[in-house]
Design a protein around this motif. Sequence first.
Motif, PDB file in Angstrom:
ATOM      1  N   VAL A 128       0.835  -1.205   0.000  1.00  0.00           N
ATOM      2  CA  VAL A 128       0.000   0.000   0.000  1.00  0.00           C
ATOM      3  C   VAL A 128       0.870   1.256   0.000  1.00  0.00           C
ATOM      4  CG1 VAL A 128      -1.601   1.382   1.390  1.00  0.00           C
ATOM      5  CG2 VAL A 128      -2.021  -1.053   1.049  1.00  0.00           C
ATOM      6  N   ILE A 129       1.914   1.264   0.823  1.00  0.00           N
ATOM      7  CA  ILE A 129       2.801   2.428   0.889  1.00  0.00           C
ATOM      8  C   ILE A 129       3.480   2.669  -0.456  1.00  0.00           C
ATOM      9  CG2 ILE A 129       4.916   3.342   1.918  1.00  0.00           C
ATOM     10  CD1 ILE A 129       4.126   1.922   4.515  1.00  0.00           C
ATOM     11  N   LEU A 130       3.999   1.603  -1.067  1.00  0.00           N
ATOM     12  CA  LEU A 130       4.670   1.757  -2.364  1.00  0.00           C
ATOM     13  C   LEU A 130       3.677   2.121  -3.459  1.00  0.00           C
ATOM     14  CD1 LEU A 130       7.241  -1.198  -2.257  1.00  0.00           C
ATOM     15  CD2 LEU A 130       7.690   1.243  -2.035  1.00  0.00           C
ATOM     16  N   GLY A 131       2.471   1.560  -3.384  1.00  0.00           N
ATOM     17  CA  GLY A 131       1.439   1.918  -4.361  1.00  0.00           C
ATOM     18  C   GLY A 131       1.091   3.393  -4.280  1.00  0.00           C
ATOM     19  N   LEU A 132       1.082   3.920  -3.062  1.00  0.00           N
ATOM     20  CA  LEU A 132       0.797   5.340  -2.870  1.00  0.00           C
ATOM     21  C   LEU A 132       1.937   6.202  -3.404  1.00  0.00           C
ATOM     22  CD1 LEU A 132      -1.017   7.544  -1.603  1.00  0.00           C
ATOM     23  CD2 LEU A 132       0.217   7.178   0.551  1.00  0.00           C
ATOM     24  N   ILE A 133       3.180   5.782  -3.120  1.00  0.00           N
ATOM     25  CA  ILE A 133       4.348   6.566  -3.542  1.00  0.00           C
ATOM     26  C   ILE A 133       4.567   6.486  -5.052  1.00  0.00           C
ATOM     27  CG2 ILE A 133       6.864   6.756  -3.374  1.00  0.00           C
ATOM     28  CD1 ILE A 133       6.625   5.742  -0.482  1.00  0.00           C
ATOM     29  N   VAL A 134       4.511   5.261  -5.606  1.00  0.00           N
ATOM     30  CA  VAL A 134       4.854   5.054  -7.020  1.00  0.00           C
ATOM     31  C   VAL A 134       3.705   5.427  -7.948  1.00  0.00           C
ATOM     32  CG1 VAL A 134       5.543   3.351  -8.746  1.00  0.00           C
ATOM     33  CG2 VAL A 134       6.491   3.231  -6.434  1.00  0.00           C
ATOM     34  N   ASN A 135       2.501   4.963  -7.636  1.00  0.00           N
ATOM     35  CA  ASN A 135       1.363   5.158  -8.543  1.00  0.00           C
ATOM     36  C   ASN A 135       0.330   6.145  -8.034  1.00  0.00           C
ATOM     37  OD1 ASN A 135       2.392   3.313 -10.413  1.00  0.00           O
ATOM     38  ND2 ASN A 135       1.402   1.571  -9.404  1.00  0.00           N
ATOM     39  N   GLY A 136       0.524   6.657  -6.804  1.00  0.00           N
ATOM     40  CA  GLY A 136      -0.447   7.601  -6.261  1.00  0.00           C
ATOM     41  C   GLY A 136      -1.780   6.975  -5.930  1.00  0.00           C
ATOM     42  N   VAL A 137      -1.797   5.657  -5.668  1.00  0.00           N
ATOM     43  CA  VAL A 137      -3.041   4.952  -5.365  1.00  0.00           C
ATOM     44  C   VAL A 137      -3.338   5.066  -3.872  1.00  0.00           C
ATOM     45  CG1 VAL A 137      -4.241   2.731  -5.377  1.00  0.00           C
ATOM     46  CG2 VAL A 137      -2.680   3.339  -7.252  1.00  0.00           C
ATOM     47  N   VAL A 138      -4.456   5.711  -3.536  1.00  0.00           N
ATOM     48  CA  VAL A 138      -4.857   5.875  -2.139  1.00  0.00           C
ATOM     49  C   VAL A 138      -5.791   4.730  -1.764  1.00  0.00           C
ATOM     50  CG1 VAL A 138      -6.027   7.369  -0.472  1.00  0.00           C
ATOM     51  CG2 VAL A 138      -4.669   8.378  -2.339  1.00  0.00           C
ATOM     52  N   ALA A 182      11.096  -5.514  -2.255  1.00  0.00           N
ATOM     53  CA  ALA A 182      11.463  -5.966  -3.595  1.00  0.00           C
ATOM     54  C   ALA A 182      10.287  -6.661  -4.284  1.00  0.00           C
ATOM     55  CB  ALA A 182      12.663  -6.911  -3.514  1.00  0.00           C
ATOM     56  N   PHE A 183       9.612  -7.550  -3.577  1.00  0.00           N
ATOM     57  CA  PHE A 183       8.488  -8.267  -4.175  1.00  0.00           C
ATOM     58  C   PHE A 183       7.316  -7.334  -4.484  1.00  0.00           C
ATOM     59  CE2 PHE A 183       9.997 -12.500  -2.261  1.00  0.00           C
ATOM     60  CZ  PHE A 183      10.550 -12.891  -3.472  1.00  0.00           C
ATOM     61  N   ALA A 184       7.096  -6.339  -3.629  1.00  0.00           N
ATOM     62  CA  ALA A 184       6.023  -5.379  -3.885  1.00  0.00           C
ATOM     63  C   ALA A 184       6.318  -4.557  -5.141  1.00  0.00           C
ATOM     64  CB  ALA A 184       5.837  -4.465  -2.676  1.00  0.00           C
ATOM     65  N   LEU A 185       7.576  -4.101  -5.269  1.00  0.00           N
ATOM     66  CA  LEU A 185       7.967  -3.353  -6.468  1.00  0.00           C
ATOM     67  C   LEU A 185       7.917  -4.239  -7.708  1.00  0.00           C
ATOM     68  CD1 LEU A 185      10.971  -1.252  -5.099  1.00  0.00           C
ATOM     69  CD2 LEU A 185       8.738  -0.394  -5.824  1.00  0.00           C
ATOM     70  N   ARG A 186       8.297  -5.511  -7.564  1.00  0.00           N
ATOM     71  CA  ARG A 186       8.209  -6.444  -8.684  1.00  0.00           C
ATOM     72  C   ARG A 186       6.780  -6.552  -9.179  1.00  0.00           C
ATOM     73  NH1 ARG A 186       8.306 -12.680  -7.311  1.00  0.00           N
ATOM     74  NH2 ARG A 186       6.345 -11.906  -6.454  1.00  0.00           N
ATOM     75  N   SER A 187       5.831  -6.648  -8.265  1.00  0.00           N
ATOM     76  CA  SER A 187       4.426  -6.751  -8.654  1.00  0.00           C
ATOM     77  C   SER A 187       3.957  -5.505  -9.399  1.00  0.00           C
ATOM     78  CB  SER A 187       3.549  -6.972  -7.405  1.00  0.00           C
ATOM     79  OG  SER A 187       3.866  -8.208  -6.792  1.00  0.00           O
ATOM     80  N   ILE A 188       4.432  -4.328  -8.953  1.00  0.00           N
ATOM     81  CA  ILE A 188       4.055  -3.080  -9.614  1.00  0.00           C
ATOM     82  C   ILE A 188       4.586  -3.058 -11.044  1.00  0.00           C
ATOM     83  CG2 ILE A 188       4.422  -0.586  -9.628  1.00  0.00           C
ATOM     84  CD1 ILE A 188       4.384  -0.690  -6.566  1.00  0.00           C
TER      85      ILE A 188
END
Length: 317
Positions: free
Chosen positions: A115-125, A173-179
């Motif tokens: 969730v944190i990386l999704g918010l930072i990378v893609n702006g997904v709230v 790493a796995f979270a960024l891989r999924s993104i």
Amino acid sequence: MVGKDSTSPLMLVVLFTLWYAFNAGYNVYNASLKVFPLPIAIATLQLLVGVFYAVPLWVLGIRKVPKLSFGDIVTLLPIAFLNAAGHVGAVIAMFQVGGGSFTHVIKASEPVVSVILGLIVNGVVPKPLTAISLLPITYGVAYASTLGNLDVNTMSKELTTKAATFATVSNVAFALRSILRKNLTPEFKFRTNLDASNDHAVTTFLSAALLAPLAFYYESGDAILNTYNTLRDQQTFLVNLFICGMCFYIYNEVQNIVLGSLGAVPTAVGNTLKRVVIFVALYFFTEGETFPTPKIVGCAIAISGCMAFAIFDSKKI
């Protein structure tokens, strides 16, 4: 690939049984490999074992051979790099004393990291209930990691250990891989024959290729050879390594089939309950893993939070 509409209840039972069994098997056999205290080399060899599964399927024509140009490989390299980092981070963490169960306590926080990386990378709230479900995950992980001693000093100590640090690296790493993987277009996958199974195979082999030089650099070829030569039972080690690597490859393979066979909610719930199976397997089949009451309570809270997160996130609420 099993279609969503054609999957019978019996087939689902078989898929989940295989998924959980191979996942538990990987964790148990991985613990047996601590007699070879060079985790980067072990992580690399675990990935390479998948060659014995994937290549025969391509050679026999059972599965389409990926069609990759140099440019396609370059496109996949960032995903492979993150996959390699995630895998070796988890192995290093699990190789620490008591690291098997502790690593999975930390990895239960994957939704928080995602969730944190999704918010930072893609702006997904995240939606309100999804965001709230992160609280018991965070609390449960902290409670289990510190055995209930939630003071600042204890948390600073326990959550910055080598096992905790590398388990967190694995999560990120796995979270960024999924993104990054979500950014691969259907056209790219169709053109290159990268269905879920081939995507897993190619990513695994590229990850092994990236890890191998690191193993020789940080652990050295001489150290790897000398460590192997000092093993009391080399044959048992090789058998355990092969079984461990095969369990790792197949559990990811079956997991991809489950992802393609079920809806988001049952898959997410199944992925959450997987951790329970791992904890039980580590408790009964490995040495050096302890499960005091605070650790069990914290794991239960975190896993319950993961369950809630999985349901809320899949329903977008």
